[in-house]
Design a protein around this motif. Structure first.
Motif, PDB file in Angstrom:
ATOM      1  N   ARG A  59      39.934-116.156  -8.139  1.00  0.00           N
ATOM      2  CA  ARG A  59      40.043-114.721  -7.839  1.00  0.00           C
ATOM      3  C   ARG A  59      41.486-114.347  -7.481  1.00  0.00           C
ATOM      4  O   ARG A  59      41.997-113.315  -7.908  1.00  0.00           O
ATOM      5  CB  ARG A  59      39.114-114.355  -6.672  1.00  0.00           C
ATOM      6  N   LEU A  60      42.125-115.194  -6.666  1.00  0.00           N
ATOM      7  CA  LEU A  60      43.495-114.898  -6.247  1.00  0.00           C
ATOM      8  C   LEU A  60      44.474-115.040  -7.415  1.00  0.00           C
ATOM      9  O   LEU A  60      45.403-114.233  -7.564  1.00  0.00           O
ATOM     10  CB  LEU A  60      43.921-115.836  -5.104  1.00  0.00           C
ATOM     11  N   VAL A  61      44.260-116.064  -8.222  1.00  0.00           N
ATOM     12  CA  VAL A  61      45.151-116.271  -9.363  1.00  0.00           C
ATOM     13  C   VAL A  61      45.044-115.085 -10.326  1.00  0.00           C
ATOM     14  O   VAL A  61      46.053-114.546 -10.807  1.00  0.00           O
ATOM     15  CB  VAL A  61      44.809-117.601 -10.075  1.00  0.00           C
ATOM     16  N   ASP A  62      43.834-114.645 -10.555  1.00  0.00           N
ATOM     17  CA  ASP A  62      43.630-113.503 -11.448  1.00  0.00           C
ATOM     18  C   ASP A  62      44.315-112.254 -10.897  1.00  0.00           C
ATOM     19  O   ASP A  62      45.039-111.550 -11.614  1.00  0.00           O
ATOM     20  CB  ASP A  62      42.120-113.269 -11.616  1.00  0.00           C
ATOM     21  N   LEU A  63      44.115-112.005  -9.622  1.00  0.00           N
ATOM     22  CA  LEU A  63      44.740-110.820  -9.010  1.00  0.00           C
ATOM     23  C   LEU A  63      46.261-110.935  -9.088  1.00  0.00           C
ATOM     24  O   LEU A  63      46.960-109.981  -9.452  1.00  0.00           O
ATOM     25  CB  LEU A  63      44.264-110.684  -7.548  1.00  0.00           C
ATOM     26  N   ARG A  64      46.771-112.096  -8.709  1.00  0.00           N
ATOM     27  CA  ARG A  64      48.229-112.304  -8.731  1.00  0.00           C
ATOM     28  C   ARG A  64      48.783-112.054 -10.133  1.00  0.00           C
ATOM     29  O   ARG A  64      49.773-111.353 -10.320  1.00  0.00           O
ATOM     30  CB  ARG A  64      48.540-113.737  -8.264  1.00  0.00           C
ATOM     31  N   ASP A  65      48.110-112.599 -11.156  1.00  0.00           N
ATOM     32  CA  ASP A  65      48.612-112.454 -12.520  1.00  0.00           C
ATOM     33  C   ASP A  65      48.588-111.001 -12.982  1.00  0.00           C
ATOM     34  O   ASP A  65      49.517-110.531 -13.658  1.00  0.00           O
ATOM     35  CB  ASP A  65      47.802-113.336 -13.478  1.00  0.00           C
TER      36      ASP A  65
END
Lengths: 490, 490
Positions: B173-179
């Motif tokens: 979830r965090l990686v997706d948001l960050r990207d």
């Protein structure tokens, strides 16, 4: 491990914990948030319990009995440690803890009583403190004199009879000098507004010139100036009155004398019983010689006059001689700590006689105020106007420091001896001082007195430094006679 | 006296001595003269010896075995004290003392290695620290997992499997948001020169608004911001970069979160095992909610925008929305402590996996740098440029804090839960925040979390405050999604 090595390790850890207690005291008086007061009292009590247990530990007693000193330093360490242990184990634990409790509360009671000029409010506290300290002195004295026993906490090896004999010889000489001075015209005082920042800048400059090591110390503001700590962490405080720069500058020099003594003790003595000033009297000799014989000399005030003009602009005083006279102004006053070099010891004599009588039981605490006022008028020639200027002016008795006052006068006497010897060995010292350079004098003191820490008992410390059999009041009186005859054209 | 009463007295004195140790740490990092370093190390070691002896005292063990809790508070005190005693007595004295010695030296070695970007120079120290802490973990674990045992020092009741499960759910979830964020246009940063005095004035203003009690605390400058102490004396530090006022302001808010937690604990708990924050994770939940959910909210930054214009004059950013975006700017970076809310937990996950492997022995300290660099590139999409920006960036491992890192992420997760509950109970909180008034929020936190101190274990503390079965990552992720979708128009 030998008993001696084990003993050294035990003492070292106790000394390290003792330094922590000192640091908490510094914290409390400089940076501690006000609301932390009660919690801090509890923290201090916990640490004092630990220290008391270590200092009266039967295991320590055994080590002290078995230890053999390998050298002169070891012998001095054993001498100091055995004296402390004997003293501490003679006081019942209940009494020690009651004294700690009562004197903590009594100090606050004194502060309030002084603010309100209310002697009666403080009387119950004074009665308790006197009774407890008398009991403590009796426990330590084991049949000998209780006041003498209490004096050993501050000036080991000296007793009240010796002090009384010195004071009897000094009093008429000082009274005579004081009366002649007060009969002469009074020199003008320094007046003006002296901003705090500039005062502190100059105080820091003076501290550096007098050898204070800022890498192992710092200067902060506090209500009362003090020096705290030993070895590698010796901090001082000062205070500022913007209408009186001498307050800040000379209290800084005074504390720098105390602090450099601690900073200059041989590093090998750190965290041993030799790692702090040997007595309150010798300590005071360093603070007073820095402040007075050096700092208030004609030579140094000549330099200071220029430095103050540079820092503050034009002064209301226009010659170095007049400036010197202003620095050394003798005036009628109630307060010991604001007194000049001539009258200071008269204040001490008053306290010494009264506190001896309190501990002996020949003066009741209820009669102390009257005794003070009567004696003050006899000694100083005018009446005390209110208790805050009289019997309530000093904190000492409220925290049980009976036997401490005489060390202030002994410090002045020791300083007189040291200064006489210093001038013989550094004949051109005035040339250095007039350039604002006390280094030859402070280096001499560091070498003769300070680096030795607690190696020799106090009287021997001064005698050794001055190459004389024992210190006496002669050099101090001669110095005062000459100095004030010059300033007041007597 | 009952065993319980005796136990309370014993614990109270230990807690008071522990507060002193904390105060010395504060002193060392703020006001201590540099030259006092070695002496202070010896003083601290002496105090730690005293504390260790008290904490492993067989007499304490007996009291703990015999004591019966009279009430809920007493039961919590016994729970905490028994856990601490079991933990401390399982570690051999030699190991405890070797750990203290090595980690003190290792910290200095790390500082030098980081300054020189010299991983090899630090390797022998890291090997020692890992080996010692692993041995300690094994001693505490008594056959169970060593890393889990170490985690109990920071987040009692939580283990690595629980953390790993949470992290596995959060990471995608965090990686997706960050990207998605990094694919959007980057908002402008705040630029200019912001004088130290003005920054500190505003930092003090913010501290007061967020409820920091200056009567029981103070703010000083230090190299690293920290909060120190419990109860009536809780001090914080901050630091200033004149080109980046957010550094000072938000690190102050962060420390105020920690400090008010300590200040707001029920006075009855002071100097008991309940008298400090219950875990590092709950502590971090307070610092992070003050700093992020409240301090970096659109509502509060709207007020701060005006306050900064008033303090610093015109800014290079001209709308409250743009200011909010500048405060919450997401950018590529190496350093955990400078990271934004989105990427911060990715940094923690990296450290968690590596330190677990170090303690398990499946990753050798010699291979740590390569493992770090490989993992960093995989997680963040670019290469570490030098060790000071990589494996040497954090102090934790040099002082043996294995098991600590996950509490930072747990703190964020707890903060997410608390903030969700707070907004439900104070629906108009934004109106207050946009007036620069976080008081309704901080009062809610004081009531729901802070005043309870160590009464309930950490998970129960958060669950109780939020009226939910147990905290999870859901609210934090929802908050981040909504906040950054708004700022970055995702």
């Amino acid at each position: 491990m030998s008993a001696y090595a084990e003993l050294r390790a035990h003492l070292r850890q106790t000394a390290a914990l003792g330094e922590i207690a000192g640091r908490l005291g510094w914290d409390q008086q400089t940076v501690m948030p006000r609301g932390a007061n009660d919690q801090r009292a509890e923290e201090m009590a916990a640490l004092e319990d630990v220290l008391h247990a270590r200092r009266t530990d039967p295991g320590l007693g055994e080590l002290l009995a078995r230890a053999e000193a390998p050298d002169e330093t070891g012998a001095a360490i054993l001498r100091e440690a055995r004296r402390d242990y004997a003293r501490n184990t003679r006081v019942p634990a209940r009494l020690a803890s009651e004294l700690a409790r009562v004197t903590a509360l009594s100090q606050t009671a004194w502060e309030e009583a002084r603010a309100a000029d209310d002697v009666a409010a403080f009387l119950p506290w004074l009665e308790q403190v006197v009774a407890l300290r008398r009991a403590e002195g009796q426990a330590i004295a084991q049949g000998a004199d209780a006041y003498d026993a209490l004096m050993q906490d501050y000036e080991p090896g000296t007793d009240a009879a010796q002090v009384a004999a010195i004071f009897d010889r000094m009093r008429p000489r000082l009274v005579d000098l004081r009366d002649r001075i007060l009969g002469a015209p009074t020199p003008p005082a320094l007046q003006g507004h002296f901003p705090q920042d500039a005062q502190l800048r100059l105080a820091n400059e003076l501290a550096g010139r007098f050898g204070y090591d800022f890498n192992r110390g710092r200067i902060d503001l506090a209500v009362h100036p003090f020096s705290s700590g030993s070895g590698a962490d010796v901090r001082i405080t000062t205070r500022v009155a913007e209408d009186d720069p001498f307050n800040c500058l000379y209290s800084t020099l005074h504390e720098v004398g105390h602090a450099t003594y601690e900073q200059n003790i041989a590093p090998d003595y750190a965290l041993t019983p030799l790692g702090h000033g040997v007595s309150m009297g010798v300590h005071e000799s360093q603070s007073r010689i820095y402040e007075n014989q050096l700092g208030r000399s004609r030579a140094f005030t000549g330099w200071l006059f220029g430095a103050m003009q540079a820092e503050f602009g034009g002064l209301n005083i226009d010659s170095a001689d007049a400036f010197h006279a202003a620095v050394n102004r003798v005036h009628k006053g109630y307060i010991r700590t604001e007194s000049d070099e001539v009258q200071y010891n008269l204040h001490i004599m008053l306290r010494f006689d009264l506190e001896r009588a309190l501990i002996a039981g020949t003066l009741a605490p209820a009669d102390l105020e009257e005794a003070w006022n009567t004696r003050f008028e006899a000694d100083f020639g005018f009446k005390v106007d209110r208790p805050a200027n009289g019997v309530l002016q000093d904190v000492h008795w409220s925290v049980g420091l009976f036997g401490y006052f005489p060390t202030y006068a002994l410090g002045n006497i020791y300083a007189g001896c040291l200064y006489q010897a210093l001038r013989l060995e550094i004949p051109n010292i005035d040339a250095h001082l007039s350039n604002g350079d006390p280094a030859p004098a402070t280096a001499w003191l560091a070498d003769k007195v300070q680096r030795h820490g607690g190696l020799r008992p106090s009287v021997q410390t001064i005698a050794h430094a001055c190459s004389r059999a024992r210190p006496d009041e002669g050099p101090l009186l001669a110095y005062l006679d000459a100095k004030f005859a010059d300033i007041y054209k007597l």
